[in-house]
Design a protein around this motif. Structure first.
Motif, mmCIF file in Angstrom:
data_model
loop_
_atom_site.group_PDB
_atom_site.id
_atom_site.type_symbol
_atom_site.label_atom_id
_atom_site.label_comp_id
_atom_site.label_asym_id
_atom_site.label_seq_id
_atom_site.Cartn_x
_atom_site.Cartn_y
_atom_site.Cartn_z
ATOM 1 N N TYR A 46 0.835 -1.210 0.000
ATOM 2 C CA TYR A 46 0.000 0.000 0.000
ATOM 3 C C TYR A 46 0.866 1.255 0.000
ATOM 4 N N GLN A 47 1.934 1.253 0.782
ATOM 5 C CA GLN A 47 2.794 2.426 0.911
ATOM 6 C C GLN A 47 3.481 2.769 -0.411
ATOM 7 N N TYR A 48 4.011 1.792 -1.115
ATOM 8 C CA TYR A 48 4.841 2.081 -2.280
ATOM 9 C C TYR A 48 4.108 1.988 -3.611
ATOM 10 N N ILE A 49 3.018 1.265 -3.693
ATOM 11 C CA ILE A 49 2.323 1.116 -4.964
ATOM 12 C C ILE A 49 1.036 1.935 -4.979
ATOM 13 N N ALA A 50 0.162 1.655 -4.050
ATOM 14 C CA ALA A 50 -1.154 2.295 -4.069
ATOM 15 C C ALA A 50 -1.053 3.798 -3.831
ATOM 16 N N LEU A 51 -0.250 4.220 -2.866
ATOM 17 C CA LEU A 51 -0.131 5.655 -2.582
ATOM 18 C C LEU A 51 0.536 6.408 -3.729
ATOM 19 N N SER A 52 1.477 5.782 -4.416
ATOM 20 C CA SER A 52 2.131 6.469 -5.527
ATOM 21 C C SER A 52 1.166 6.653 -6.696
ATOM 22 N N GLN A 53 0.241 5.716 -6.900
ATOM 23 C CA GLN A 53 -0.744 5.881 -7.971
ATOM 24 C C GLN A 53 -1.781 6.934 -7.607
ATOM 25 N N GLU A 54 -2.173 6.992 -6.325
ATOM 26 C CA GLU A 54 -3.141 7.995 -5.885
ATOM 27 C C GLU A 54 -2.555 9.397 -5.962
ATOM 28 N N ALA A 55 -1.287 9.536 -5.670
ATOM 29 C CA ALA A 55 -0.654 10.847 -5.673
ATOM 30 C C ALA A 55 -0.436 11.347 -7.098
ATOM 31 N N GLY A 56 -0.508 10.458 -8.055
ATOM 32 C CA GLY A 56 -0.343 10.867 -9.440
ATOM 33 C C GLY A 56 1.109 11.053 -9.823
ATOM 34 N N VAL A 57 1.954 10.279 -9.246
ATOM 35 C CA VAL A 57 3.369 10.351 -9.595
ATOM 36 C C VAL A 57 3.500 9.821 -11.024
ATOM 37 N N PRO A 58 4.121 10.632 -11.912
ATOM 38 C CA PRO A 58 4.211 10.177 -13.301
ATOM 39 C C PRO A 58 5.174 8.990 -13.427
ATOM 40 N N VAL A 59 4.699 7.961 -14.067
ATOM 41 C CA VAL A 59 5.514 6.788 -14.302
ATOM 42 C C VAL A 59 5.971 6.879 -15.754
ATOM 43 N N SER A 60 7.280 6.865 -15.941
ATOM 44 C CA SER A 60 7.785 6.996 -17.303
ATOM 45 C C SER A 60 7.538 5.703 -18.069
ATOM 46 N N LYS A 61 7.012 5.846 -19.262
ATOM 47 C CA LYS A 61 6.743 4.674 -20.089
ATOM 48 C C LYS A 61 7.711 4.641 -21.256
ATOM 49 N N LYS A 62 8.869 5.202 -21.012
ATOM 50 C CA LYS A 62 9.894 5.236 -22.032
ATOM 51 C C LYS A 62 10.502 3.831 -22.167
ATOM 52 N N VAL A 63 10.660 3.403 -23.408
ATOM 53 C CA VAL A 63 11.227 2.094 -23.658
ATOM 54 C C VAL A 63 12.732 2.196 -23.490
ATOM 55 N N LEU A 64 13.279 1.216 -22.818
ATOM 56 C CA LEU A 64 14.717 1.215 -22.596
ATOM 57 C C LEU A 64 15.426 0.889 -23.894
ATOM 58 N N CYS A 65 16.484 1.622 -24.185
ATOM 59 C CA CYS A 65 17.285 1.363 -25.375
ATOM 60 C C CYS A 65 18.706 1.070 -24.932
ATOM 61 N N LEU A 66 19.306 0.087 -25.573
ATOM 62 C CA LEU A 66 20.677 -0.263 -25.235
ATOM 63 C C LEU A 66 21.625 0.458 -26.181
ATOM 64 N N ASP A 67 22.763 0.853 -25.632
ATOM 65 C CA ASP A 67 23.799 1.450 -26.462
ATOM 66 C C ASP A 67 24.478 0.312 -27.220
ATOM 67 N N LYS A 68 24.430 0.386 -28.568
ATOM 68 C CA LYS A 68 24.933 -0.718 -29.377
ATOM 69 C C LYS A 68 26.437 -0.912 -29.214
#
Length: 157
Positions: free
Chosen positions: A49-71
């Motif tokens: 509840y502390q780390y998942i539910a509260l962070s979603q309620e607070a509206g903390v932006p979760v980056s949906k950036k795809v990870l890219c590897l340096d070739k």
């Protein structure tokens, strides 16, 4: 106010209870297991509840950036792995000495150590001679027959 709390808690009773706590837990093993399981579930749900539910309620932006590897770095890592694989294959072809095998040097002769011959003491058993029993010669007594003299009877003349 804290003084009142400490006055109500009897320290000697608390020490006695803490000393008896392991014995109580062992006597009631199943209930202890259930209580620890319940405690783990409560703590787990609280941390969720502390780390998942509260962070979603607070509206903390979760980056949906795809990870890219340096070739370039990825290629460097692949090369390093290939080098290690080649070294590993080369190591299997080399002949290493076995540290647990006896080392025999043929040029040096091992001294012959003669074990001393220890003669075991011979224990002579005492010879028990059976006594020779000579049978006594029994001489039969010679019985002389008594000579019986006949009475002489005189005839009257």
């Amino acid at each position: 106010m804290p003084n009142k709390i400490f006055r109500k808690i009897n320290i000697t009773k608390l020490k006695k209870f803490l000393k008896e706590l392991p014995e109580i837990l062992v006597k009631h093993t199943f209930l202890s297991f259930l209580s620890f399981l319940l405690l783990a579930l409560i703590l787990g749900s609280f941390s969720f509840y502390q780390y998942i539910a509260l962070s979603q309620e607070a509206g903390v932006p979760v980056s949906k950036k795809v990870l890219c590897l340096d070739k370039e770095k990825y290629q460097g890592i692949l090369e390093e792995w290939q080098n290690r694989q080649e070294k590993f294959k080369q190591a299997s072809q080399k002949h290493f000495l076995d540290p647990f095998q006896e080392i025999r040097i043929e040029t040096i002769e091992e001294p012959v150590i003669e074990e001393p011959v220890i003669e075991e003491p011979v224990i002579e058993e005492p010879v028990i001679e059976e006594p020779v029993i000579e049978e006594p010669v029994i001489e039969e007594p010679v019985i002389e027959e008594p000579v019986i003299e006949e009475p002489v009877i005189e005839e009257p003349v």
